[in-house]
Design a protein around this motif. Structure first.
Motif, PDB file in Angstrom:
ATOM      1  N   SER A  20       0.872   6.117  18.967  1.00 39.08           N
ATOM      2  CA  SER A  20       0.211   7.083  18.488  1.00 39.08           C
ATOM      3  C   SER A  20       0.835   7.310  17.002  1.00 39.08           C
ATOM      4  CB  SER A  20       0.345   8.581  19.131  1.00 39.08           C
ATOM      5  OG  SER A  20      -0.020   8.301  20.270  1.00 39.08           O
ATOM      6  N   THR A  21       0.057   7.470  16.124  1.00 41.03           N
ATOM      7  CA  THR A  21       0.274   7.794  14.690  1.00 41.03           C
ATOM      8  C   THR A  21      -0.377   8.776  14.096  1.00 41.03           C
ATOM      9  OG1 THR A  21       0.907   5.234  14.402  1.00 41.03           O
ATOM     10  CG2 THR A  21       0.991   6.474  12.461  1.00 41.03           C
ATOM     11  N   PRO A  22       0.315  10.043  13.676  1.00 34.30           N
ATOM     12  CA  PRO A  22      -0.134  10.972  13.358  1.00 34.30           C
ATOM     13  C   PRO A  22      -0.499  10.776  11.732  1.00 34.30           C
ATOM     14  CG  PRO A  22       2.027  11.551  13.693  1.00 34.30           C
ATOM     15  CD  PRO A  22       1.826  10.103  14.060  1.00 34.30           C
ATOM     16  N   ASP A  23      -1.166  11.620  11.058  1.00 31.03           N
ATOM     17  CA  ASP A  23      -1.489  11.522   9.678  1.00 31.03           C
ATOM     18  C   ASP A  23      -0.359  12.345   8.988  1.00 31.03           C
ATOM     19  OD1 ASP A  23      -3.881   9.968   9.411  1.00 31.03           O
ATOM     20  OD2 ASP A  23      -4.491  11.388  10.776  1.00 31.03           O
ATOM     21  N   LEU A  24       0.166  13.396   9.665  1.00 29.54           N
ATOM     22  CA  LEU A  24       1.069  14.268   9.103  1.00 29.54           C
ATOM     23  C   LEU A  24       1.975  14.939  10.350  1.00 29.54           C
ATOM     24  CD1 LEU A  24       2.185  16.040   6.762  1.00 29.54           C
ATOM     25  CD2 LEU A  24       0.720  17.881   7.566  1.00 29.54           C
ATOM     26  N   ILE A  25       3.020  15.263   9.990  1.00 25.97           N
ATOM     27  CA  ILE A  25       4.349  15.631  10.929  1.00 25.97           C
ATOM     28  C   ILE A  25       4.694  17.074  10.483  1.00 25.97           C
ATOM     29  CG2 ILE A  25       6.502  15.556  11.964  1.00 25.97           C
ATOM     30  CD1 ILE A  25       5.971  12.641  12.011  1.00 25.97           C
ATOM     31  N   ILE A  26       4.691  18.371  11.306  1.00 23.14           N
ATOM     32  CA  ILE A  26       5.275  19.316  11.079  1.00 23.14           C
ATOM     33  C   ILE A  26       6.152  19.708  12.034  1.00 23.14           C
ATOM     34  CG2 ILE A  26       5.041  21.985  10.946  1.00 23.14           C
ATOM     35  CD1 ILE A  26       1.919  21.278   9.994  1.00 23.14           C
ATOM     36  N   THR A  27       7.677  19.770  11.459  1.00 22.53           N
ATOM     37  CA  THR A  27       8.677  19.849  12.395  1.00 22.53           C
ATOM     38  C   THR A  27       9.583  20.979  12.091  1.00 22.53           C
ATOM     39  OG1 THR A  27      10.597  18.652  13.463  1.00 22.53           O
ATOM     40  CG2 THR A  27      10.235  18.304  11.272  1.00 22.53           C
ATOM     41  N   ASP A  28      10.192  21.574  13.054  1.00 22.19           N
ATOM     42  CA  ASP A  28      11.012  22.702  13.001  1.00 22.19           C
ATOM     43  C   ASP A  28      12.669  21.876  12.871  1.00 22.19           C
ATOM     44  OD1 ASP A  28      12.933  24.853  12.964  1.00 22.19           O
ATOM     45  OD2 ASP A  28      12.503  25.260  15.231  1.00 22.19           O
ATOM     46  N   LEU A  29      13.657  22.201  12.479  1.00 25.59           N
ATOM     47  CA  LEU A  29      14.943  21.412  12.357  1.00 25.59           C
ATOM     48  C   LEU A  29      15.907  21.753  13.597  1.00 25.59           C
ATOM     49  CD1 LEU A  29      15.997  22.056   8.625  1.00 25.59           C
ATOM     50  CD2 LEU A  29      14.874  20.083   9.623  1.00 25.59           C
ATOM     51  N   HIS A  30      15.775  23.234  14.198  1.00 27.96           N
ATOM     52  CA  HIS A  30      16.831  23.318  14.935  1.00 27.96           C
ATOM     53  C   HIS A  30      16.113  23.341  16.412  1.00 27.96           C
ATOM     54  CE1 HIS A  30      19.779  24.269  12.126  1.00 27.96           C
ATOM     55  NE2 HIS A  30      18.727  24.909  11.368  1.00 27.96           N
ATOM     56  N   MET A  31      16.109  22.264  17.140  1.00 23.89           N
ATOM     57  CA  MET A  31      15.672  22.347  18.458  1.00 23.89           C
ATOM     58  C   MET A  31      16.701  21.527  19.412  1.00 23.89           C
ATOM     59  SD  MET A  31      12.002  20.745  17.446  1.00 23.89           S
ATOM     60  CE  MET A  31      12.659  19.303  16.312  1.00 23.89           C
ATOM     61  N   PRO A  32      16.345  21.679  20.809  1.00 24.94           N
ATOM     62  CA  PRO A  32      17.273  20.708  21.520  1.00 24.94           C
ATOM     63  C   PRO A  32      17.042  19.515  21.572  1.00 24.94           C
ATOM     64  CG  PRO A  32      15.506  21.959  22.698  1.00 24.94           C
ATOM     65  CD  PRO A  32      15.533  22.472  21.517  1.00 24.94           C
ATOM     66  N   ASN A  33      17.706  18.602  22.352  1.00 22.20           N
ATOM     67  CA  ASN A  33      17.564  17.201  22.545  1.00 22.20           C
ATOM     68  C   ASN A  33      17.846  16.632  21.208  1.00 22.20           C
ATOM     69  OD1 ASN A  33      17.288  17.426  25.511  1.00 22.20           O
ATOM     70  ND2 ASN A  33      15.218  18.168  25.173  1.00 22.20           N
ATOM     71  N   ILE A  34      16.714  16.011  20.522  1.00 21.60           N
ATOM     72  CA  ILE A  34      16.701  15.262  19.366  1.00 21.60           C
ATOM     73  C   ILE A  34      16.290  16.400  18.331  1.00 21.60           C
ATOM     74  CG2 ILE A  34      15.818  13.588  17.740  1.00 21.60           C
ATOM     75  CD1 ILE A  34      15.450  11.873  20.145  1.00 21.60           C
ATOM     76  N   ASP A  35      17.096  16.917  17.478  1.00 23.96           N
ATOM     77  CA  ASP A  35      16.766  18.131  16.433  1.00 23.96           C
ATOM     78  C   ASP A  35      15.782  17.441  15.229  1.00 23.96           C
ATOM     79  OD1 ASP A  35      18.487  17.038  14.713  1.00 23.96           O
ATOM     80  OD2 ASP A  35      20.117  18.663  15.146  1.00 23.96           O
ATOM     81  N   GLY A  36      15.360  18.329  14.547  1.00 24.73           N
ATOM     82  CA  GLY A  36      14.567  17.981  13.291  1.00 24.73           C
ATOM     83  C   GLY A  36      15.358  17.238  12.338  1.00 24.73           C
ATOM     84  N   TRP A  37      16.659  17.151  12.111  1.00 25.89           N
ATOM     85  CA  TRP A  37      17.445  16.384  11.301  1.00 25.89           C
ATOM     86  C   TRP A  37      17.898  15.287  11.771  1.00 25.89           C
ATOM     87  CZ3 TRP A  37      19.022  19.242   7.136  1.00 25.89           C
ATOM     88  CH2 TRP A  37      19.319  20.482   7.109  1.00 25.89           C
ATOM     89  N   GLU A  38      17.817  14.820  13.276  1.00 29.12           N
ATOM     90  CA  GLU A  38      17.847  13.539  13.556  1.00 29.12           C
ATOM     91  C   GLU A  38      16.477  12.935  13.768  1.00 29.12           C
ATOM     92  OE1 GLU A  38      20.725  13.395  17.504  1.00 29.12           O
ATOM     93  OE2 GLU A  38      19.755  15.175  17.343  1.00 29.12           O
ATOM     94  N   LEU A  39      15.402  13.451  13.854  1.00 24.28           N
ATOM     95  CA  LEU A  39      14.082  13.013  14.011  1.00 24.28           C
ATOM     96  C   LEU A  39      13.750  12.406  12.799  1.00 24.28           C
ATOM     97  CD1 LEU A  39      11.417  12.592  15.549  1.00 24.28           C
ATOM     98  CD2 LEU A  39      11.017  14.941  14.825  1.00 24.28           C
ATOM     99  N   LEU A  40      13.858  13.407  11.647  1.00 24.76           N
ATOM    100  CA  LEU A  40      13.757  12.919  10.319  1.00 24.76           C
ATOM    101  C   LEU A  40      14.286  11.634   9.858  1.00 24.76           C
ATOM    102  CD1 LEU A  40      13.292  16.455   8.720  1.00 24.76           C
ATOM    103  CD2 LEU A  40      11.403  14.844   9.235  1.00 24.76           C
ATOM    104  N   ALA A  41      15.672  11.765  10.075  1.00 24.46           N
ATOM    105  CA  ALA A  41      16.442  10.614   9.767  1.00 24.46           C
ATOM    106  C   ALA A  41      15.838   9.316  10.415  1.00 24.46           C
ATOM    107  CB  ALA A  41      17.778  10.861  10.193  1.00 24.46           C
TER     108      ALA A  41
END
Length: 130
Positions: free
Chosen positions: A45-66
């Motif tokens: 799946s490939t979205p056209d845009l991602i909206i993410t929070d930074l502070h989350m359990p498991n993989i947080d937004g910082w790790e995800l964006l990296a």
């Protein structure tokens, strides 16, 4: 065909709110954390845009964006960060992750969010800070 937005936030009320705001104009998929988002992306799946929070359990937004920013497959998917802790976001944050186009503080103005989403999805803006 509607564009697809992937919303990633551990707050169920925020996910419902974003789905309500964006769901009339876009196909909205949501995930409760970065791990669930990566699982969805790994299925092709490939979205056209991602909206993410930074502070989350498991993989947080910082790790995800990296990860997304370093990935050949995902590096060009634009992202908006919505955070309740804007003060923890460094000034050079948008430049550090080449796919982040905007950083928005919670609580946010739905009309402003819709405008920024539209401008990013339509390629009208390279980088927005709010």
């Amino acid at each position: 065909m509607k564009k697809t937005i992937l919303i990633i936030d551990d707050s169920l009320p925020i996910r419902y709110l974003l789905e309500a705001i964006l769901g009339h104009q876009y196909t909205v998929v949501s995930a409760q954390d970065g791990l669930a988002a990566m699982s969805w992306l790994s299925k092709g799946s490939t979205p056209d845009l991602i909206i993410t929070d930074l502070h989350m359990p498991n993989i947080d937004g910082w790790e995800l964006l990296a990860h997304l920013s370093a990935s050949y497959l995902y590096k060009d998917i634009p992202a908006i960060v919505i955070t309740g802790a804007l003060e923890s976001v460094p000034d050079d944050f948008v430049g550090k992750y080449n796919n982040v186009h905007a950083v928005i503080q919670k609580p946010f103005d739905p009309a402003n969010l819709l405008q920024q989403v539209g401008e990013i999805i339509n390629g009208e803006l390279a980088t927005i800070n709010s």
